[in-house]
Design a protein around this motif. Structure first.
Motif, PDB file in Angstrom:
ATOM      1  N   ARG A  17       0.814  -1.218   0.000  1.00 45.59           N
ATOM      2  CA  ARG A  17       0.000   0.000   0.000  1.00 45.59           C
ATOM      3  C   ARG A  17       0.849   1.271   0.000  1.00 45.59           C
ATOM      4  O   ARG A  17       0.309   2.360  -0.193  1.00 45.59           O
ATOM      5  CB  ARG A  17      -0.907   0.008   1.244  1.00 45.59           C
ATOM      6  N   GLU A  18       2.137   1.124   0.220  1.00 42.69           N
ATOM      7  CA  GLU A  18       3.023   2.281   0.287  1.00 42.69           C
ATOM      8  C   GLU A  18       3.257   2.846  -1.114  1.00 42.69           C
ATOM      9  O   GLU A  18       3.733   2.132  -2.011  1.00 42.69           O
ATOM     10  CB  GLU A  18       4.358   1.872   0.921  1.00 42.69           C
ATOM     11  N   THR A  24       9.186   2.697  -6.997  1.00 42.50           N
ATOM     12  CA  THR A  24      10.349   1.842  -7.193  1.00 42.50           C
ATOM     13  C   THR A  24      10.233   1.056  -8.492  1.00 42.50           C
ATOM     14  O   THR A  24      11.236   0.788  -9.163  1.00 42.50           O
ATOM     15  CB  THR A  24      10.490   0.873  -6.002  1.00 42.50           C
ATOM     16  N   PHE A  25       9.012   0.687  -8.849  1.00 42.00           N
ATOM     17  CA  PHE A  25       8.783  -0.012 -10.112  1.00 42.00           C
ATOM     18  C   PHE A  25       8.678   0.965 -11.279  1.00 42.00           C
ATOM     19  O   PHE A  25       9.269   0.749 -12.343  1.00 42.00           O
ATOM     20  CB  PHE A  25       7.484  -0.830 -10.033  1.00 42.00           C
ATOM     21  N   VAL A  58      14.948   2.045  -3.217  1.00 40.03           N
ATOM     22  CA  VAL A  58      14.560   1.230  -2.057  1.00 40.03           C
ATOM     23  C   VAL A  58      15.474   1.527  -0.875  1.00 40.03           C
ATOM     24  O   VAL A  58      15.023   1.775   0.248  1.00 40.03           O
ATOM     25  CB  VAL A  58      14.603  -0.273  -2.397  1.00 40.03           C
ATOM     26  N   GLY A  59      16.790   1.502  -1.126  1.00 45.05           N
ATOM     27  CA  GLY A  59      17.744   1.640  -0.035  1.00 45.05           C
ATOM     28  C   GLY A  59      17.795   3.024   0.586  1.00 45.05           C
ATOM     29  O   GLY A  59      17.931   3.151   1.808  1.00 45.05           O
ATOM     30  N   LEU A  60      17.685   4.071  -0.229  1.00 45.12           N
ATOM     31  CA  LEU A  60      17.854   5.428   0.277  1.00 45.12           C
ATOM     32  C   LEU A  60      16.543   6.125   0.609  1.00 45.12           C
ATOM     33  O   LEU A  60      16.557   7.143   1.313  1.00 45.12           O
ATOM     34  CB  LEU A  60      18.624   6.282  -0.735  1.00 45.12           C
ATOM     35  N   TYR A  61      15.438   5.605   0.110  1.00 51.34           N
ATOM     36  CA  TYR A  61      14.160   6.273   0.359  1.00 51.34           C
ATOM     37  C   TYR A  61      13.195   5.404   1.160  1.00 51.34           C
ATOM     38  O   TYR A  61      12.800   5.756   2.277  1.00 51.34           O
ATOM     39  CB  TYR A  61      13.519   6.675  -0.967  1.00 51.34           C
ATOM     40  N   LEU A  62      12.846   4.255   0.623  1.00 49.54           N
ATOM     41  CA  LEU A  62      11.764   3.480   1.230  1.00 49.54           C
ATOM     42  C   LEU A  62      12.168   2.858   2.566  1.00 49.54           C
ATOM     43  O   LEU A  62      11.435   2.958   3.559  1.00 49.54           O
ATOM     44  CB  LEU A  62      11.310   2.393   0.247  1.00 49.54           C
ATOM     45  N   ASN A 156      13.092  10.732   5.014  1.00 50.69           N
ATOM     46  CA  ASN A 156      12.749  10.940   3.611  1.00 50.69           C
ATOM     47  C   ASN A 156      13.606  12.046   3.013  1.00 50.69           C
ATOM     48  O   ASN A 156      14.184  11.895   1.921  1.00 50.69           O
ATOM     49  CB  ASN A 156      11.257  11.301   3.520  1.00 50.69           C
ATOM     50  N   GLY A 157      13.718  13.174   3.716  1.00 55.21           N
ATOM     51  CA  GLY A 157      14.502  14.294   3.213  1.00 55.21           C
ATOM     52  C   GLY A 157      15.976  13.971   3.079  1.00 55.21           C
ATOM     53  O   GLY A 157      16.611  14.321   2.076  1.00 55.21           O
TER      54      GLY A 157
END
Length: 234
Positions: A17-18, A24-25, A58-62, A156-157
């Motif tokens: 749901r995120e 990412t896709f 994925v690694g730096l944001y999610l 996030n920032g």
């Protein structure tokens, strides 16, 4: 169903749901499709770039945003009072984020190989080594962001602020051949730059340079240890 299995199921549903999961896709797939129509079948640049972009998101944001938000909401503290320890949630999140990165990468490979008739690597062990070490390096940076950020918004920032200079140095925004030599050389030894270059070596039919693999492994170990030391559960 065990408590850990229930936790995994719940976290998987939340991840789906995120909105960041969809980006990412969609972002690397969009880049691949837009620029993929003009590449030659033997191109060794575009697909490694889009794979690095997907894992970097994925690694730096999610990953850091999710973990920092959980701490901010007190979820990790409350879990410490249940049979499911906070460390279990961290392990589940790492596994699910890895699955997400693998799924996004699998989609890129499938589209490139079937729709765009792009060149795919034949050296599976070399690709697996480069991909897993690169993913581990990027995830370690995400864990460090989660350890230092006071809340999800800050994570996030920080992730966004780190992503763009790292992407530039890695040659994901401007081709490495168009960058000053010193900048390109520095970028090669950043986590994202080493990842992109190692993948490009695999696409070119060669084995990744041992130095690049060592660089990614060093980032994964050293930065993860720093994140573990600095991480706060509440």
């Amino acid at each position: 169903m065990t408590a850990l299995a229930k936790l995994t199921t719940i976290e998987f549903k939340l991840l789906l749901r995120e909105p960041g999961s969809m980006f990412t896709f969609l972002i690397p797939l969009f880049i691949l499709i837009v620029f993929g129509g003009s590449i030659e079948p033997g191109d060794t640049l575009l697909l490694p770039m889009t794979l690095a972009i997907a894992v970097g998101l994925v690694g730096l944001y999610l990953l850091p945003t999710t973990l920092a938000a959980y701490r901010e909401r007190g979820i990790l503290r409350r879990l410490s009072l249940t049979p499911v320890r906070p460390g279990s949630l961290l392990a589940v999140q790492l596994i699910l984020q890895l699955v997400l990165a693998l799924a996004a990468s699998g989609l890129l490979l499938a589209v490139a190989g079937t729709v765009l008739d792009a060149h795919l690597p034949t050296g599976v062990p070399a690709f697996a080594a480069a991909f897993l070490l690169g993913t581990a390096a990027m995830f370690s940076v995400g864990l460090l962001i989660a350890a230092l950020a006071p809340n999800g918004r800050a994570a996030n920032g920080i992730g966004v602020l780190l992503y763009f200079p790292m992407a530039f140095l890695a040659g994901l925004i401007q081709p490495v051949g168009q960058m000053p030599d010193i900048v390109a050389e520095i970028g090669k030894y950043t986590p994202l730059g080493a990842f992109r270059q190692a993948l490009q070596d695999v696409w070119a039919g060669a084995s990744p340079a041992p130095l690049l693999l060592a660089v990614m492994a060093a980032y994964a170990v050293v930065v993860s240890l720093a994140a573990a030391k600095l991480f706060r559960w509440e």
